[in-house]
Design a protein around this motif. Structure first.
Motif, PDB file in Angstrom:
ATOM      1  N   LEU A 101      -0.585 -11.277   1.380  1.00  0.00           N
ATOM      2  CA  LEU A 101       0.458 -10.493   2.036  1.00  0.00           C
ATOM      3  C   LEU A 101       0.200  -9.025   1.756  1.00  0.00           C
ATOM      4  N   VAL A 102      -0.036  -8.235   2.802  1.00  0.00           N
ATOM      5  CA  VAL A 102      -0.305  -6.808   2.643  1.00  0.00           C
ATOM      6  C   VAL A 102       0.703  -6.024   3.480  1.00  0.00           C
ATOM      7  N   ILE A 103       1.451  -5.158   2.820  1.00  0.00           N
ATOM      8  CA  ILE A 103       2.484  -4.364   3.482  1.00  0.00           C
ATOM      9  C   ILE A 103       2.073  -2.894   3.439  1.00  0.00           C
ATOM     10  N   LEU A 134       0.848  -1.189   0.000  1.00  0.00           N
ATOM     11  CA  LEU A 134       0.000   0.000   0.000  1.00  0.00           C
ATOM     12  C   LEU A 134       0.880   1.233   0.000  1.00  0.00           C
ATOM     13  N   SER A 135       0.617   2.150  -0.904  1.00  0.00           N
ATOM     14  CA  SER A 135       1.485   3.315  -1.051  1.00  0.00           C
ATOM     15  C   SER A 135       0.660   4.550  -1.376  1.00  0.00           C
ATOM     16  N   GLY A 136       1.158   5.704  -0.940  1.00  0.00           N
ATOM     17  CA  GLY A 136       0.547   6.966  -1.328  1.00  0.00           C
ATOM     18  C   GLY A 136      -0.584   7.441  -0.455  1.00  0.00           C
ATOM     19  N   GLY A 137      -0.848   6.765   0.673  1.00  0.00           N
ATOM     20  CA  GLY A 137      -1.946   7.179   1.533  1.00  0.00           C
ATOM     21  C   GLY A 137      -1.726   8.514   2.206  1.00  0.00           C
ATOM     22  N   ASN A 138      -0.494   9.019   2.174  1.00  0.00           N
ATOM     23  CA  ASN A 138      -0.203  10.321   2.780  1.00  0.00           C
ATOM     24  C   ASN A 138      -0.203  11.436   1.743  1.00  0.00           C
TER      25      ASN A 138
END
Length: 516
Positions: free
Chosen positions: A372-374, A306-310
């Motif tokens: 698998l969730v990172i 997971l990327s970009g949530g900020n």
């Protein structure tokens, strides 16, 4: 329950080990108690240990914020920033719990412990504010919590004879509210490399000298299709079981994706972004979006990063107060307003803090096949946290070191940092830092090195002096894999190695460290 007048009626519920506060339309006839002006000892705490008091007189509520003030007699505290030593002496300071690139954590904990060197009695408190931004102001005697929320806010608090005792009680409640589904990862020899195209992954898989066991697929190679995620040149990869797909906040959805244009609406969880044509922010609280990813999950064995949530767009508008997104209509050519229905909320500011929580729930549903969730944001319920923003400096190294020790104590299941900050070290200073950084890998349940550049050639080249020490430490880590992970080897038998207790203990001497 009790009420306090001013800016509407405030309803307070004080119960064992908890305190909640919200605005209410309840009539005065139904309230049997009112606020007192003196400090109130919170219920459920052992009076023989460090306790915490709430000051009703300084409690206030508006349509956008709630403020509560607490006090305790501890001499040291831990709050807000966990990139350094966990505990520091109390002094006037202020912390903003608001996820940014420089601070990818949202962990609303407060810990206080006695300054008496003969004792370690402690108190632990956390706020359940559903991701709302929080400003915490600390003085030598009190702690003020200003929470940007118009919904109910709950505090939970526990004390104990030791820091760990208070923390254990805190985390038991924390994990009851925010269970993590994939934090129980075994100590492994996994070495994850990215960000790569399918062709680069195929080439590296054919290299017998590669240190990689898993790969992060470049987000530019992945797009959303009608029933599955579409990977450009995906046929290059024969086995996706060791491939991790990056799910960004923004997704490029082209005309040939198979998703009809009439589907790309806010009602279905697609919000146009000013980042570029055909780019959308996805609302993972939306029922249509959940069903779309249910279909994707049934067609892939890959894991997810997971990327970009900020990086959600914040509207620069006089209508938007601090930390708030406005909910006006989208105006192209200006900063985006996501809309009142984003995240099923009248205000969507908390998505910046909690966005990965909704993504994680969709990509790793409790009742489905576990993937698998990172996470790249450490937030409630995070299982595997991957810190990506650090630089290849002594400060970056120290931050990683402190995160590895501090964040697991606050409920994050497994923590890792981008190995050597994703940089091929070239100077003697960078090589030295990278070598020490790779020593920290013995504290990481899984290792990732990811960069915008393809690092596989340098990693697999035994003549590359920049990564030579890193490879040596990775080899040691693999050699220790059986020893570290085998439950049949008793704790006593491991005492002469680096393993103590059920997991890992290691001492790292950072050159030039002052002992903090």
């Amino acid at each position: 329950t009790a009420t306090k007048e001013g800016c509407g009626t405030i309803l307070v519920n004080s119960a064992e080990n908890s305190l909640s506060i919200k605005l209410t339309e309840q009539s005065h006839d139904e309230i049997t108690e009112s606020f007192t002006s003196s400090n109130a000892l919170l219920k459920g705490l052992n009076n023989d240990y460090l306790t915490i008091e709430w000051n009703p007189a300084e409690t206030s509520r508006s349509n956008e914020t709630v403020k509560l003030v607490f006090s305790d007699s501890g001499g040291q505290h831990a709050v807000g920033n966990f990139d350094g030593p966990l505990f520091t002496n109390k002094s006037p300071s202020k912390f903003a719990l608001w996820v940014t690139k420089e601070n990818p954590t949202y962990l609303p904990f407060y810990l206080s412990r006695s300054s008496d060197s003969e004792q370690d009695i402690s108190v632990c408190m956390f706020a359940d504010a559903k991701g709302a931004p929080i400003e915490i102001s600390v003085s030598s005697t009190s702690t003020e919590w200003l929470i940007y929320s118009d919904e109910e806010v709950k505090f939970y608090f526990f004390n104990g004879q030791t820091v760990q005792g208070a923390l254990d009680a805190c985390l038991l409640k924390w994990k009851e509210i925010y269970p993590d589904s994939d934090s129980s990862i075994d100590w492994t020899d996994n070495f994850i490399v990215g960000s790569l195209t399918p062709r680069q992954i195929k080439t590296d898989q054919e290299n017998s000298d590669t240190p990689a066991t898993h790969y992060i697929l470049s987000p530019d190679s992945v797009s959303m299709g009608e029933t599955s995620l579409v990977v450009e040149n995906g046929e290059e990869i024969s086995d996706y079981s060791n491939v991790i797909i990056t799910i960004n906040t923004r997704q490029l959805i082209t005309a040939d994706s198979g998703i009809a244009e009439q589907e790309l609406t806010p009602e279905n969880g697609f919000y146009s972004s000013i980042s570029g044509a055909n780019t959308y922010i996805l609302d993972f609280d939306n029922s249509y979006m959940k069903s779309k990813f249910d279909s994707y999950l049934s067609n892939t064995d890959a894991g997810f990063l997971l990327s970009g949530g900020n990086k959600l767009d914040l509207a620069e508008s006089e209508d938007c107060t601090k930390y708030f997104y406005c909910s006006d209509a989208i105006s192209y050519g200006a900063d985006i307003c996501l809309g009142a229905d984003f995240g099923q909320s009248t205000k969507v500011f908390e998505r910046n803090n909690f966005y990965d929580v909704s993504k994680r729930g969709v990509l790793n549903p409790q009742n489905g096949a576990q993937k698998l969730v990172i996470d790249t944001i450490a937030s409630p319920g995070s299982g595997l946290f991957y810190r990506t923003d650090l630089e290849l400096t002594v400060d970056g190294l120290k931050t990683c070191y402190h995160n590895l020790f501090n964040l697991p104590r606050l409920g994050i299941g497994a923590v890792t940092c981008n190995m050597c900050a994703g940089v091929v070290p070239s100077t003697d200073s960078e090589k030295s830092i990278c070598f020490t950084w790779s020593q920290l890998s013995l504290l990481m349940p899984y290792v990732i090195i990811s960069s915008a550049n393809d690092l596989t050639g340098a990693l697999g080249n035994n003549q590359n002096v920049g990564f030579s020490k890193l490879r040596d430490n990775m080899d040691v880590r693999k050699q220790l894999f059986y020893y570290l992970s085998n439950p049949a080897i008793s704790t006593h038998a491991k005492n002469n190695g680096i393993l103590l207790g059920e997991n890992v203990f290691m001492v790292v001497n950072l050159e030039g460290s002052t002992g903090d």
